[in-house]
Motif scaffolding. Structure first.
Motif, PDB file in Angstrom:
ATOM      1  N   GLY A  35       0.834  -1.191   0.000  1.00  0.00           N
ATOM      2  CA  GLY A  35       0.000   0.000   0.000  1.00  0.00           C
ATOM      3  C   GLY A  35       0.864   1.233   0.000  1.00  0.00           C
ATOM      4  O   GLY A  35       2.103   1.153  -0.078  1.00  0.00           O
ATOM      5  N   PRO A  36       0.262   2.415   0.104  1.00  0.00           N
ATOM      6  CA  PRO A  36       1.034   3.667   0.050  1.00  0.00           C
ATOM      7  C   PRO A  36       2.096   3.791   1.134  1.00  0.00           C
ATOM      8  O   PRO A  36       3.067   4.523   0.971  1.00  0.00           O
ATOM      9  CB  PRO A  36      -0.056   4.745   0.213  1.00  0.00           C
ATOM     10  N   GLY A  37       1.941   3.069   2.243  1.00  0.00           N
ATOM     11  CA  GLY A  37       2.941   3.156   3.301  1.00  0.00           C
ATOM     12  C   GLY A  37       4.079   2.166   3.159  1.00  0.00           C
ATOM     13  O   GLY A  37       5.013   2.158   3.971  1.00  0.00           O
ATOM     14  N   SER A  38       4.064   1.324   2.126  1.00  0.00           N
ATOM     15  CA  SER A  38       5.064   0.263   1.969  1.00  0.00           C
ATOM     16  C   SER A  38       6.342   0.788   1.324  1.00  0.00           C
ATOM     17  O   SER A  38       6.300   1.610   0.407  1.00  0.00           O
ATOM     18  CB  SER A  38       4.504  -0.873   1.107  1.00  0.00           C
ATOM     19  N   ARG A  39       7.474   0.270   1.821  1.00  0.00           N
ATOM     20  CA  ARG A  39       8.773   0.526   1.190  1.00  0.00           C
ATOM     21  C   ARG A  39       9.219  -0.765   0.509  1.00  0.00           C
ATOM     22  O   ARG A  39       9.355  -1.800   1.158  1.00  0.00           O
ATOM     23  CB  ARG A  39       9.813   0.959   2.221  1.00  0.00           C
ATOM     24  N   VAL A  40       9.454  -0.681  -0.804  1.00  0.00           N
ATOM     25  CA  VAL A  40       9.745  -1.863  -1.606  1.00  0.00           C
ATOM     26  C   VAL A  40      11.100  -1.703  -2.287  1.00  0.00           C
ATOM     27  O   VAL A  40      11.408  -0.636  -2.830  1.00  0.00           O
ATOM     28  CB  VAL A  40       8.648  -2.099  -2.668  1.00  0.00           C
ATOM     29  N   LEU A  41      11.890  -2.766  -2.274  1.00  0.00           N
ATOM     30  CA  LEU A  41      13.141  -2.842  -3.031  1.00  0.00           C
ATOM     31  C   LEU A  41      12.988  -3.930  -4.073  1.00  0.00           C
ATOM     32  O   LEU A  41      12.727  -5.084  -3.728  1.00  0.00           O
ATOM     33  CB  LEU A  41      14.315  -3.164  -2.101  1.00  0.00           C
ATOM     34  N   GLU A  42      13.136  -3.567  -5.346  1.00  0.00           N
ATOM     35  CA  GLU A  42      13.129  -4.573  -6.404  1.00  0.00           C
ATOM     36  C   GLU A  42      14.531  -4.697  -6.971  1.00  0.00           C
ATOM     37  O   GLU A  42      15.159  -3.695  -7.341  1.00  0.00           O
ATOM     38  CB  GLU A  42      12.149  -4.229  -7.529  1.00  0.00           C
ATOM     39  N   VAL A  43      15.016  -5.904  -7.065  1.00  0.00           N
ATOM     40  CA  VAL A  43      16.340  -6.199  -7.601  1.00  0.00           C
ATOM     41  C   VAL A  43      16.181  -6.703  -9.031  1.00  0.00           C
ATOM     42  O   VAL A  43      15.332  -7.555  -9.306  1.00  0.00           O
ATOM     43  CB  VAL A  43      17.060  -7.246  -6.739  1.00  0.00           C
ATOM     44  N   ALA A  44      16.991  -6.166  -9.944  1.00  0.00           N
ATOM     45  CA  ALA A  44      17.001  -6.584 -11.355  1.00  0.00           C
ATOM     46  C   ALA A  44      15.623  -6.421 -11.993  1.00  0.00           C
ATOM     47  O   ALA A  44      15.034  -7.389 -12.470  1.00  0.00           O
ATOM     48  CB  ALA A  44      17.500  -8.020 -11.487  1.00  0.00           C
ATOM     49  N   PRO A  45      15.094  -5.200 -12.034  1.00  0.00           N
ATOM     50  CA  PRO A  45      13.751  -4.993 -12.573  1.00  0.00           C
ATOM     51  C   PRO A  45      13.644  -5.064 -14.083  1.00  0.00           C
ATOM     52  O   PRO A  45      12.538  -5.038 -14.626  1.00  0.00           O
ATOM     53  CB  PRO A  45      13.413  -3.579 -12.093  1.00  0.00           C
ATOM     54  N   GLY A  46      14.780  -5.145 -14.794  1.00  0.00           N
ATOM     55  CA  GLY A  46      14.715  -5.116 -16.254  1.00  0.00           C
ATOM     56  C   GLY A  46      14.173  -3.773 -16.706  1.00  0.00           C
ATOM     57  O   GLY A  46      14.669  -2.720 -16.301  1.00  0.00           O
ATOM     58  N   GLY A  48      10.959  -2.991 -16.172  1.00  0.00           N
ATOM     59  CA  GLY A  48       9.799  -2.688 -15.332  1.00  0.00           C
ATOM     60  C   GLY A  48       8.614  -3.606 -15.512  1.00  0.00           C
ATOM     61  O   GLY A  48       7.481  -3.236 -15.188  1.00  0.00           O
ATOM     62  N   GLN A  49       8.834  -4.833 -15.982  1.00  0.00           N
ATOM     63  CA  GLN A  49       7.724  -5.760 -16.219  1.00  0.00           C
ATOM     64  C   GLN A  49       6.900  -6.008 -14.949  1.00  0.00           C
ATOM     65  O   GLN A  49       5.678  -6.141 -15.017  1.00  0.00           O
ATOM     66  CB  GLN A  49       8.255  -7.095 -16.757  1.00  0.00           C
ATOM     67  N   LEU A  50       7.559  -6.066 -13.800  1.00  0.00           N
ATOM     68  CA  LEU A  50       6.840  -6.200 -12.529  1.00  0.00           C
ATOM     69  C   LEU A  50       6.761  -4.869 -11.792  1.00  0.00           C
ATOM     70  O   LEU A  50       5.814  -4.626 -11.038  1.00  0.00           O
ATOM     71  CB  LEU A  50       7.529  -7.241 -11.642  1.00  0.00           C
ATOM     72  N   ALA A  74      13.224   1.500 -18.132  1.00  0.00           N
ATOM     73  CA  ALA A  74      12.373   1.369 -16.947  1.00  0.00           C
ATOM     74  C   ALA A  74      11.924   2.739 -16.453  1.00  0.00           C
ATOM     75  O   ALA A  74      10.749   2.945 -16.117  1.00  0.00           O
ATOM     76  CB  ALA A  74      13.111   0.621 -15.847  1.00  0.00           C
ATOM     77  N   ARG A  75      12.837   3.703 -16.412  1.00  0.00           N
ATOM     78  CA  ARG A  75      12.471   5.057 -15.971  1.00  0.00           C
ATOM     79  C   ARG A  75      11.405   5.641 -16.891  1.00  0.00           C
ATOM     80  O   ARG A  75      10.468   6.314 -16.441  1.00  0.00           O
ATOM     81  CB  ARG A  75      13.709   5.956 -15.943  1.00  0.00           C
TER      82      ARG A  75
END
Length: 257
Positions: A35-46, A48-50, A74-75
C-alpha cells in the motif's frame, strides 16, 4: 557474463518480454500487504515488467538494475510514478540504505545470483517481519506441442550445446527447490504460489522473444541467424505463422526473522 547480454537488447526486451499475470501480482500484493505506506526494493527490474504493476499500489519503490540501458527504459515506463527510484548498480555491491524495506522482490533473475549472498543481503535490507518475494518463470510443456517437439532439430543443428532429444518438462516435473530459503538463518515461513498461462505469438513476435534470452544472444552470429531462419521456416510452413507457449510462474515468499 551472460547476465550482461540483456542490456544490449533493452528496447526489444521491453517490447517482447511478457508482463506478469495479474493473479501473481495480486497474490504478491496480498502477501506483502502492499500500500502507500510500503517501502519496496526490487532487484534486477529489467525494464519494469513487474515494477509498473507494483508501483500501481502507491508504494515507495527503489529498483536496482545492473544495465544502464534497461534502467533508462524502466524510468521511461515509470514516469507516471514519482515514488519510484530506478538506480543503476550491481546489487551485490549496492549500499543498503539505513531505513529498512518492507518487501524485497526479484523476478526471473534470482538464478543469476549466489543464493547465500543474495539472501544475506536481502535480509540486511528488510525490517524484521518484512517479506522476501522471488518470482520464477519456467518454460513447460503445453501450447503448440508439435512445434516445440519439431524445433529440437533446429537447435541440435545450430546450437551445439543443445542436449539431444530435449523436451519441455511438464508442470509436475518443474518446481524450484525451496531448501535454500528454508535452511536460511535469515528467513522463515516459506510459501509457494504457482500459476500457469499460455501466450500466442506470431512468428515475428516469437523470434523477438527468443532474442531476449541470454543463450540466444550469446550464440555466434552465423549460428543465431541459422537457428532463427530454421525456426521461421518451421513456423511458417508447418504452423501457420503462430505458436502458443506455456509458462509456469512461481511466487516464493519468506519472512525475515
Amino acid at each position: 557474463m551472460l547476465r550482461d547480454t540483456f542490456d544490449g537488447a533493452a528496447e526489444r526486451y521491453d517490447r517482447a518480454r511478457p508482463r506478469y499475470p495479474r493473479p501473481l501480482v495480486e497474490e504478491l500484493a496480498r502477501a506483502a500487504d502492499l500500500g502507500p505506506g510500503s517501502r519496496v526494493l526490487e532487484v534486477a527490474p529489467g525494464t519494469g515488467q513487474l515494477t509498473v504493476p507494483l508501483a500501481g499500489f502507491g508504494c515507495r519503490l527503489t529498483a536496482v538494475e545492473l544495465g544502464p540501458s534497461l534502467a533508462a527504459v524502466a524510468r521511461r515506463n515509470l514516469v507516471a510514478f514519482p515514488r519510484v527510484d530506478v538506480q543503476v548498480a550491481d546489487f551485490e555491491r549496492w549500499e543498503v540504505p539505513r531505513e529498512p524495506f518492507d518487501l524485497v522482490v526479484i523476478a526471473t533473475a534470482y538464478h543469476w545470483f549466489d543464493p547465500g549472498l543474495f539472501l544475506a543481503k536481502a535480509a540486511s535490507a528488510l525490517r524484521p517481519g518484512g517479506r522476501l518475494a522471488v518470482v520464477t518463470t519456467h518454460h513447460v510443456a503445453g501450447g503448440t506441442r508439435e512445434f516445440f517437439d519439431r524445433m529440437q532439430a533446429c537447435y541440435e543443428r545450430w546450437d551445439p550445446a543443445t542436449p539431444p532429444g530435449l523436451r519441455m518438462p511438464t508442470e509436475d516435473e518443474t518446481a524450484t527447490d525451496t531448501g535454500e530459503f528454508e535452511r536460511s538463518a535469515h528467513f522463515g515461513d516459506v510459501t509457494v504460489w504457482r500459476g500457469a498461462r499460455e501466450i500466442t505469438y506470431t512468428t515475428d513476435e516469437y523470434l523477438d522473444v527468443l532474442l531476449t534470452y541470454s543463450g540466444h544472444l550469446a550464440l555466434a552470429e552465423p549460428a543465431r541467424r541459422g537457428l532463427l531462419a530454421c525456426l521461421r521456416e518451421l513456423l511458417e510452413t508447418r504452423h501457420g505463422g503462430r505458436v502458443t507457449k506455456r509458462y509456469l510462474h512461481e511466487l516464493i515468499t519468506a519472512t525475515r526473522v
